[in-house]
Write an enzyme that holds these catalytic residues in place. Structure first.
Site, PDB file in Angstrom:
ATOM      1  CG  ASP A   1      -1.807   1.144   1.384  1.00  0.00           C
ATOM      2  OD1 ASP A   1      -1.608   2.157   0.666  1.00  0.00           O
ATOM      3  OD2 ASP A   1      -2.717   1.081   2.229  1.00  0.00           O
TER       4      ASP A   1
ATOM      5  CB  SER B   1      -5.815  14.188 -12.680  1.00  0.00           C
ATOM      6  OG  SER B   1      -7.009  14.306 -13.425  1.00  0.00           O
TER       7      SER B   1
ATOM      8  CE1 TYR C   1      -8.264  11.247  -8.700  1.00  0.00           C
ATOM      9  CE2 TYR C   1      -9.150  12.871 -10.228  1.00  0.00           C
ATOM     10  CZ  TYR C   1      -8.302  11.806  -9.964  1.00  0.00           C
ATOM     11  OH  TYR C   1      -7.492  11.315 -10.970  1.00  0.00           O
TER      12      TYR C   1
ATOM     13  CE  LYS D   1      -4.714  11.981  -9.100  1.00  0.00           C
ATOM     14  NZ  LYS D   1      -3.586  11.038  -9.105  1.00  0.00           N
TER      15      LYS D   1
HETATM   16  N1  LIG Z   1      -8.422   6.894 -15.561  1.00  0.00           N
HETATM   17  C1  LIG Z   1      -8.574   8.208 -15.561  1.00  0.00           C
HETATM   18  O1  LIG Z   1      -9.577   8.719 -16.069  1.00  0.00           O
HETATM   19  C2  LIG Z   1      -7.519   9.098 -14.963  1.00  0.00           C
HETATM   20  C3  LIG Z   1      -7.461  10.434 -15.391  1.00  0.00           C
HETATM   21  C4  LIG Z   1      -6.483  11.271 -14.854  1.00  0.00           C
HETATM   22  C5  LIG Z   1      -5.596  10.767 -13.929  1.00  0.00           C
HETATM   23  N2  LIG Z   1      -5.674   9.464 -13.530  1.00  0.00           N
HETATM   24  C6  LIG Z   1      -4.704   9.002 -12.547  1.00  0.00           C
HETATM   25  O2  LIG Z   1      -3.923   7.967 -13.123  1.00  0.00           O
HETATM   26  C7  LIG Z   1      -3.486   7.074 -12.092  1.00  0.00           C
HETATM   27  C8  LIG Z   1      -3.824   5.659 -12.506  1.00  0.00           C
HETATM   28  O3  LIG Z   1      -5.218   5.548 -12.660  1.00  0.00           O
HETATM   29  P1  LIG Z   1      -5.924   4.400 -13.496  1.00  0.00           P
HETATM   30  O4  LIG Z   1      -7.035   5.041 -14.212  1.00  0.00           O
HETATM   31  O5  LIG Z   1      -4.911   3.611 -14.226  1.00  0.00           O
HETATM   32  O6  LIG Z   1      -6.565   3.558 -12.285  1.00  0.00           O
HETATM   33  P2  LIG Z   1      -6.799   1.987 -12.093  1.00  0.00           P
HETATM   34  O7  LIG Z   1      -7.806   1.886 -11.008  1.00  0.00           O
HETATM   35  O8  LIG Z   1      -7.027   1.308 -13.394  1.00  0.00           O
HETATM   36  O9  LIG Z   1      -5.368   1.502 -11.541  1.00  0.00           O
HETATM   37  C9  LIG Z   1      -4.862   1.945 -10.310  1.00  0.00           C
HETATM   38  C10 LIG Z   1      -4.093   0.820  -9.665  1.00  0.00           C
HETATM   39  O10 LIG Z   1      -3.599   1.329  -8.419  1.00  0.00           O
HETATM   40  C11 LIG Z   1      -3.761   0.322  -7.437  1.00  0.00           C
HETATM   41  N3  LIG Z   1      -3.840   0.949  -6.123  1.00  0.00           N
HETATM   42  C12 LIG Z   1      -4.887   1.618  -5.582  1.00  0.00           C
HETATM   43  N4  LIG Z   1      -4.587   2.014  -4.349  1.00  0.00           N
HETATM   44  C13 LIG Z   1      -3.317   1.589  -4.099  1.00  0.00           C
HETATM   45  C14 LIG Z   1      -2.443   1.694  -2.982  1.00  0.00           C
HETATM   46  N5  LIG Z   1      -2.845   2.313  -1.853  1.00  0.00           N
HETATM   47  N6  LIG Z   1      -1.204   1.165  -3.074  1.00  0.00           N
HETATM   48  C15 LIG Z   1      -0.806   0.531  -4.198  1.00  0.00           C
HETATM   49  N7  LIG Z   1      -1.594   0.375  -5.272  1.00  0.00           N
HETATM   50  C16 LIG Z   1      -2.830   0.904  -5.230  1.00  0.00           C
HETATM   51  C17 LIG Z   1      -5.061  -0.388  -7.814  1.00  0.00           C
HETATM   52  O11 LIG Z   1      -5.135  -1.692  -7.234  1.00  0.00           O
HETATM   53  C18 LIG Z   1      -4.971  -0.404  -9.334  1.00  0.00           C
HETATM   54  O12 LIG Z   1      -4.354  -1.590  -9.806  1.00  0.00           O
HETATM   55  C19 LIG Z   1      -4.188   7.532 -10.820  1.00  0.00           C
HETATM   56  O13 LIG Z   1      -3.298   8.311 -10.058  1.00  0.00           O
HETATM   57  C20 LIG Z   1      -5.343   8.374 -11.323  1.00  0.00           C
HETATM   58  O14 LIG Z   1      -5.743   9.331 -10.385  1.00  0.00           O
HETATM   59  C21 LIG Z   1      -6.606   8.613 -14.044  1.00  0.00           C
END
Ligand SMILES: NC(=O)c1ccc[n+]([C@@H]2O[C@H](COP(=O)([O-])OP(=O)(O)OC[C@H]3O[C@@H](n4cnc5c(N)ncnc54)[C@H](O)[C@@H]3O)[C@@H](O)[C@H]2O)c1
Length: 258
Positions: free
Chosen positions: A68, A149, A162, A166
């Site tokens: 984590d 983000s 959220y 960010k």
């Molecule tokens: N998908 C979007 O629309 C989007 C847009 C802008 C930014 N982001 C950012 O991109 C990053 C990745 O997002 P994503 O869309 O790939 O999400 P996702 O949910 O597909 O993947 C995130 C991964 O992080 C893991 N995770 C969650 N909490 C954790 C912790 N405490 N310790 C270790 N691992 C942990 C989850 O198990 C998951 O495998 C994030 O920081 C998110 O805020 C996503």
């Protein structure tokens, strides 16, 4: 003109947090294909192991470390395990992130608020405590890339806390960059727009195709981000081609931030 090398990360060692899914998985796979040894962190063991297998089956190099990112002990163990396994550390990607579901700011409970800030913001602090001394001891700099983000620059209603997390990560990126520049440690952030990952439904006001279409209609290039889009930008930002770029907040958003 700059000639790009195929193996741009040959023999570099990188940690990617939250690499078991979505953007993190895409980044980890792209780094490994570019020659890096990658530590695949995720809180979800099966997801971390699956991505590791995918990479190693292609003849590239990865090792899973379950943990984590918001837990100081887990972060220290992850960094130590990476260094023990691959001998050094060059790149830290703070990608793991979560959100509260899209709702009024008044309907997000305190525990959820704290969890969002622990995973999205505190983890970057914890990783700094562990990776920066290692970078300094190695004496050849290092790279930190934070996955923020576009929501941190151009917030949407319903995602207030959220967006704030960010925004904090973006400020941290710039402050860290200026403090670490003299040590040749670069710190940058990517700002993706809504992406085609398992996290996406939590950003939407409701789970309908209308809500999805409304979200996409705010992106000038008319589509969601893909893990490949984010991986390409990440690869450039951590590579030597970006060696004079620090404190930069790169929007990977099809124009959403304009
Ligand atoms: N998908 C979007 O629309 C989007 C847009 C802008 C930014 N982001 C950012 O991109 C990053 C990745 O997002 P994503 O869309 O790939 O999400 P996702 O949910 O597909 O993947 C995130 C991964 O992080 C893991 N995770 C969650 N909490 C954790 C912790 N405490 N310790 C270790 N691992 C942990 C989850 O198990 C998951 O495998 C994030 O920081 C998110 O805020 C996503």
């Amino acid at each position: 003109m700059l000639k790009l090398r195929a193996m741009r990360l040959k023999d570099k060692v990188a940690i990617v947090t939250g690499a078991g899914s979505g953007f993190g998985s895409g980044i980890a796979q792209r780094f490994a294909a570019a020659g890096a040894h990658v530590i695949i962190n995720d809180i979800d063991r099966a997801a971390a192991e699956q991505v590791t297998l995918l990479i190693n089956n292609k003849g590239h190099s990865a090792v899973p470390v379950v943990g984590d990112v918001s837990c100081a002990k887990d972060m220290a163990r992850m960094v130590a395990r990476g260094i023990e396994h691959f001998g050094s550390l060059d790149i830290m990607v703070n990608n793991a992130g979560i959100t509260h579901t899209n709702r009024s700011m008044l309907d997000v409970d305190e525990a959820t608020f704290e969890r969002v800030f622990a995973v999205n913001v505190k983890a970057c602090y914890l990783s700094a405590l562990n990776v920066i001394p290692q970078f300094i001891n190695q004496g050849r700099g290092g790279v930190i890339l934070n996955i923020a983000s576009i929501a941190g620059l151009r917030p949407r209603p319903g995602l207030t806390w959220y967006c704030a997390s960010k925004g904090a990560l973006i400020a941290m990126t710039r402050a860290m960059a200026v403090e670490l520049a003299e040590k040749s440690i670069r710190v940058n952030a990517l700002c993706p727009v809504a992406g085609d990952t398992p996290l996406l439904p939590r950003f939407l006001a409701d789970n309908t195709s209308e809500a999805m279409a409304a979200m996409i209609s705010t992106i000038p290039m008319g589509r969601l981000a893909t893990p490949g889009d984010i991986a390409d930008a990440a690869l450039f930002m951590v590579s030597d081609e970006a060696s004079f770029i620090t404190g930069s907040i790169l929007e990977v958003d099809g124009g959403r931030g304009i």
